[in-house]
Motif scaffolding. Structure first.
Motif, PDB file in Angstrom:
ATOM      1  N   ARG A   9       0.844  -1.195   0.000  1.00  0.00           N
ATOM      2  CA  ARG A   9       0.000   0.000   0.000  1.00  0.00           C
ATOM      3  C   ARG A   9       0.882   1.249   0.000  1.00  0.00           C
ATOM      4  NH1 ARG A   9      -5.220   1.023   1.154  1.00  0.00           N
ATOM      5  NH2 ARG A   9      -5.558  -1.120   1.811  1.00  0.00           N
ATOM      6  N   ASP A  23      -8.892  10.514 -13.073  1.00  0.00           N
ATOM      7  CA  ASP A  23     -10.206   9.927 -13.337  1.00  0.00           C
ATOM      8  C   ASP A  23     -10.594  10.068 -14.812  1.00  0.00           C
ATOM      9  OD1 ASP A  23     -10.419   9.163 -10.700  1.00  0.00           O
ATOM     10  OD2 ASP A  23     -11.719  10.843 -10.115  1.00  0.00           O
ATOM     11  N   MET A  26      -8.562   7.588 -16.658  1.00  0.00           N
ATOM     12  CA  MET A  26      -9.078   6.265 -16.329  1.00  0.00           C
ATOM     13  C   MET A  26     -10.327   5.969 -17.164  1.00  0.00           C
ATOM     14  SD  MET A  26     -10.368   5.010 -12.555  1.00  0.00           S
ATOM     15  CE  MET A  26     -11.890   5.918 -12.547  1.00  0.00           C
ATOM     16  N   ILE A  31     -10.528   1.935 -17.645  1.00  0.00           N
ATOM     17  CA  ILE A  31      -9.908   1.257 -16.506  1.00  0.00           C
ATOM     18  C   ILE A  31     -10.906   1.307 -15.357  1.00  0.00           C
ATOM     19  CG2 ILE A  31      -7.953   1.305 -14.908  1.00  0.00           C
ATOM     20  CD1 ILE A  31      -6.350   2.595 -17.244  1.00  0.00           C
ATOM     21  N   ARG A  32     -11.035   0.199 -14.658  1.00  0.00           N
ATOM     22  CA  ARG A  32     -12.118   0.060 -13.684  1.00  0.00           C
ATOM     23  C   ARG A  32     -11.859   0.707 -12.326  1.00  0.00           C
ATOM     24  NH1 ARG A  32     -14.652  -5.861 -14.822  1.00  0.00           N
ATOM     25  NH2 ARG A  32     -14.367  -5.784 -17.070  1.00  0.00           N
ATOM     26  N   SER A  33     -10.599   0.862 -11.940  1.00  0.00           N
ATOM     27  CA  SER A  33     -10.356   1.424 -10.614  1.00  0.00           C
ATOM     28  C   SER A  33      -9.298   2.512 -10.673  1.00  0.00           C
ATOM     29  CB  SER A  33      -9.912   0.330  -9.642  1.00  0.00           C
ATOM     30  OG  SER A  33      -8.579  -0.047  -9.902  1.00  0.00           O
ATOM     31  N   ARG A  34      -9.410   3.439  -9.740  1.00  0.00           N
ATOM     32  CA  ARG A  34      -8.445   4.525  -9.652  1.00  0.00           C
ATOM     33  C   ARG A  34      -7.059   3.983  -9.337  1.00  0.00           C
ATOM     34  NH1 ARG A  34     -10.206   9.175  -5.791  1.00  0.00           N
ATOM     35  NH2 ARG A  34     -11.400   9.918  -7.576  1.00  0.00           N
ATOM     36  N   GLY A  35      -6.989   2.968  -8.480  1.00  0.00           N
ATOM     37  CA  GLY A  35      -5.693   2.367  -8.135  1.00  0.00           C
ATOM     38  C   GLY A  35      -5.000   1.792  -9.362  1.00  0.00           C
ATOM     39  N   GLU A  36      -5.773   1.097 -10.214  1.00  0.00           N
ATOM     40  CA  GLU A  36      -5.200   0.533 -11.446  1.00  0.00           C
ATOM     41  C   GLU A  36      -4.760   1.649 -12.386  1.00  0.00           C
ATOM     42  OE1 GLU A  36      -3.792  -2.266 -14.142  1.00  0.00           O
ATOM     43  OE2 GLU A  36      -4.278  -2.450 -12.024  1.00  0.00           O
TER      44      GLU A  36
END
Length: 160
Positions: A9, A23, A26, A31-36
């Motif tokens: 993390r 965002d 993304m 892309i499905r997630s902000r982390g990705e």
């Protein structure tokens, strides 16, 4: 990097405009997630950091070739015949330098392609290669055959 377990993390603070830009990126890349999205943007930054020095060296080298060709034209030590000869050969020399630069950039892109493909996906990678290929195709006017085609077209334009 992409196949490793993602169990570390990292907490970071960002401004609202930074998050909006992430965002938006993304969403544009599905892309499905902000982390990705953040991971992929980090990978792209690493790719750029890897490729930039080579691209800068190539641009400087080819820019030097164009500058040398221009110097032949503007050198006051050269007589008129030598300057006119240099002027006549300038489009070919400049075109060769630009074409070589595009091909060299393409080689750098191919070298970093696996990381790019794993970061953005195959579809984006294919689009990038097609863009480079189309750009090289448009530059064929700088080749002897391309110049002949251009001169022929200019001398005999089709009447519409």
């Amino acid at each position: 990097m992409a196949d490793e377990l993602k169990d570390q993390r990292v907490v970071t603070m960002m401004s609202p405009s930074d998050l909006k830009a992430i965002d938006d990126w993304m969403f544009a890349h599905r892309i499905r997630s902000r982390g990705e999205a953040i991971r992929r943007l980090c990978y792209l930054g690493l790719i750029a950091d890897q490729a930039f020095p080579a691209l800068l060296r190539l641009a400087n080298e080819k820019g030097g070739e164009i500058t040398s060709a221009l110097d032949e034209i503007t050198d006051p030590e050269n007589d008129d015949a030598k300057r006119m000869s240099a002027l006549a050969s300038f489009p070919r020399k400049a075109g060769d330098a630009v074409l070589d630069l595009i091909k060299d950039i393409s080689s750098v892109v191919v070298a970093i392609s696996p990381l790019h493909r794993s970061t953005l996906g195959t579809e984006e990678s294919i689009k990038m290669h097609e863009t480079i290929r189309n750009t090289i195709g448009k530059l064929d006017i700088f080749t002897p055959d391309g110049t002949k085609k251009l001169v022929k077209l200019l001398r005999n334009p089709k009447k519409t």
